[in-house]
Design a protein around this motif. Structure first.
Motif, PDB file in Angstrom:
ATOM      1  N   ALA A  53       0.813  -1.222   0.000  1.00 14.69           N
ATOM      2  CA  ALA A  53       0.000   0.000   0.000  1.00 14.69           C
ATOM      3  C   ALA A  53       0.844   1.268   0.000  1.00 14.69           C
ATOM      4  O   ALA A  53       0.292   2.369  -0.088  1.00 14.69           O
ATOM      5  N   ASN A  54       2.167   1.114   0.104  1.00 12.45           N
ATOM      6  CA  ASN A  54       3.060   2.273   0.129  1.00 12.45           C
ATOM      7  C   ASN A  54       4.161   2.054  -0.908  1.00 12.45           C
ATOM      8  O   ASN A  54       5.102   1.284  -0.681  1.00 12.45           O
ATOM      9  N   ASP A  55       4.042   2.722  -2.037  1.00 18.13           N
ATOM     10  CA  ASP A  55       4.985   2.535  -3.142  1.00 18.13           C
ATOM     11  C   ASP A  55       6.421   2.753  -2.686  1.00 18.13           C
ATOM     12  O   ASP A  55       6.727   3.735  -1.997  1.00 18.13           O
ATOM     13  N   GLY A  56       7.283   1.821  -3.083  1.00 19.30           N
ATOM     14  CA  GLY A  56       8.695   1.947  -2.770  1.00 19.30           C
ATOM     15  C   GLY A  56       9.095   1.435  -1.409  1.00 19.30           C
ATOM     16  O   GLY A  56      10.276   1.463  -1.056  1.00 19.30           O
ATOM     17  N   ALA A  57       8.125   0.971  -0.621  1.00 20.84           N
ATOM     18  CA  ALA A  57       8.440   0.468   0.715  1.00 20.84           C
ATOM     19  C   ALA A  57       9.279  -0.802   0.619  1.00 20.84           C
ATOM     20  O   ALA A  57       9.146  -1.584  -0.324  1.00 20.84           O
ATOM     21  N   GLU A  58      10.138  -1.011   1.608  1.00 18.54           N
ATOM     22  CA  GLU A  58      11.028  -2.166   1.632  1.00 18.54           C
ATOM     23  C   GLU A  58      10.836  -2.928   2.930  1.00 18.54           C
ATOM     24  O   GLU A  58      10.757  -2.332   4.008  1.00 18.54           O
ATOM     25  N   VAL A  59      10.756  -4.256   2.834  1.00 14.93           N
ATOM     26  CA  VAL A  59      10.547  -5.103   4.010  1.00 14.93           C
ATOM     27  C   VAL A  59      11.800  -5.927   4.282  1.00 14.93           C
ATOM     28  O   VAL A  59      12.261  -6.687   3.426  1.00 14.93           O
ATOM     29  N   ALA A  81       9.304 -10.876   1.548  1.00  8.57           N
ATOM     30  CA  ALA A  81      10.206  -9.870   2.107  1.00  8.57           C
ATOM     31  C   ALA A  81      11.385  -9.645   1.170  1.00  8.57           C
ATOM     32  O   ALA A  81      11.753 -10.526   0.385  1.00  8.57           O
ATOM     33  N   ASP A  82      11.987  -8.446   1.235  1.00  8.82           N
ATOM     34  CA  ASP A  82      13.026  -8.069   0.274  1.00  8.82           C
ATOM     35  C   ASP A  82      14.422  -8.513   0.673  1.00  8.82           C
ATOM     36  O   ASP A  82      15.232  -8.884  -0.178  1.00  8.82           O
ATOM     37  N   LYS A  83      14.733  -8.481   1.962  1.00  8.78           N
ATOM     38  CA  LYS A  83      16.070  -8.860   2.419  1.00  8.78           C
ATOM     39  C   LYS A  83      15.998  -9.266   3.882  1.00  8.78           C
ATOM     40  O   LYS A  83      14.955  -9.112   4.533  1.00  8.78           O
ATOM     41  N   ALA A  84      17.123  -9.775   4.404  1.00 13.65           N
ATOM     42  CA  ALA A  84      17.119 -10.301   5.764  1.00 13.65           C
ATOM     43  C   ALA A  84      18.406  -9.938   6.487  1.00 13.65           C
ATOM     44  O   ALA A  84      19.448  -9.701   5.863  1.00 13.65           O
ATOM     45  N   VAL A  85      18.314  -9.916   7.820  1.00 15.82           N
ATOM     46  CA  VAL A  85      19.471  -9.685   8.682  1.00 15.82           C
ATOM     47  C   VAL A  85      19.470 -10.783   9.748  1.00 15.82           C
ATOM     48  O   VAL A  85      18.454 -11.001  10.412  1.00 15.82           O
TER      49      VAL A  85
END
Length: 261
Positions: A53-59, A81-85
């Motif tokens: 719902a929020n353009d450009g948001a990263e998870v 999800a886009d990436k992990a730690v």
């Protein structure tokens, strides 16, 4: 600047397996299969919906745990999800929720965030206080136990359902929220998502990277410890009632004897 969402997830022993304690009175994570905590899947799901719902948001998904905890990250990455730690350090072993919150807070400050999303509790410890501890350590607002959550205009809003009332809450970002198992069914990873997850970046950190003294976490720094362990007694065979016309009376007599009726 795009919205940075970080979901805190936990790798936990499978509740359907034979869960037990190790020799040092910590949860045995070696002798039982593990997985992404089911309640954290709701956190991942809500983070993905907010991002959509929020353009450009990263998870980003963040976990603290041993090598096998990567399995929890892979599940979340395969969901979208886009990436992990991954914070992995032998000295973290035995940390209680106080120590874990310190490690997570340091990792969040290092990676950066606008919104931190958590499940309502882990399925092994079931304490449910981690989101509040994180918010306190980070010095940001908290909105916990939400059954609905959304972000717009730099504000996170949500609904908290209680026994006596429903509350509508909101907080300016940055903030920490936790979501309940009523917030919406978590999506199943697709084959495409599973394959894509293999190529997504996973950053590894240890205590030195976070500037945390090993003595402040782990068993040495734990505020709470297991003092005594008693094995659950073996299940005994129940009483069998053979119905030869008097089964109902025998059942009633047994219930009365046990003071159930």
């Amino acid at each position: 600047m795009s919205l940075r969402i970080v979901v805190c997830v936990k790798y936990v022993p499978d509740a359907t397996g034979d869960r037990r304690f190790a020799d040092d009175a910590t949860t045995d994570r070696e002798g039982v299969d593990g997985l992404l905590s089911e309640l954290d899947e709701y956190g991942v799901e809500q983070a993905l919906r907010i991002a959509e719902a929020n353009d450009g948001a990263e998870v980003t998904v963040l976990t603290v745990g041993p090598d096998d905890a990567k399995d929890a990250l892979r599940k979340a990455l395969s969901m979208g999800a886009d990436k992990a730690v991954h914070v992995n350090d032998d000295d973290i072993h035995g940390s209680d929720v106080i120590g874990t919150s310190a490690v997570l807070a340091a990792a969040l400050e290092k990676t950066g965030y606008d919104l931190v999303v958590c499940g309502m509790a882990s399925t092994d410890g079931t304490m449910g206080v981690l989101p509040a501890l994180l918010a306190e350590r980070l010095g940001v607002a908290q909105a916990t136990l939400l059954s609905e959550v959304s972000v717009a205009g730099g504000v996170v809003s949500g609904r908290r359902d209680g026994d006596a009332a429903t509350e509508l809450v909101e907080a300016a970002l940055p903030a920490v929220v936790s979501v309940t198992d009523q917030s919406g069914e978590a999506r199943y990873p697709s084959f495409k998502g599973i394959m894509a997850a293999k190529k997504k970046p996973v950053q590894s950190l240890d205590l030195d990277d976070l500037g945390i003294d090993a003595g402040a976490v782990g068993l040495a720094g734990a505020w709470t410890k297991v003092a005594e362990i008693t094995a659950r007694p073996a299940r005994t065979q129940g009483q069998v009632v053979t119905d030869e016309g008097e089964g109902g009376k025998q059942l009633a007599a047994y219930l009365a004897e046990q003071k159930f009726i």
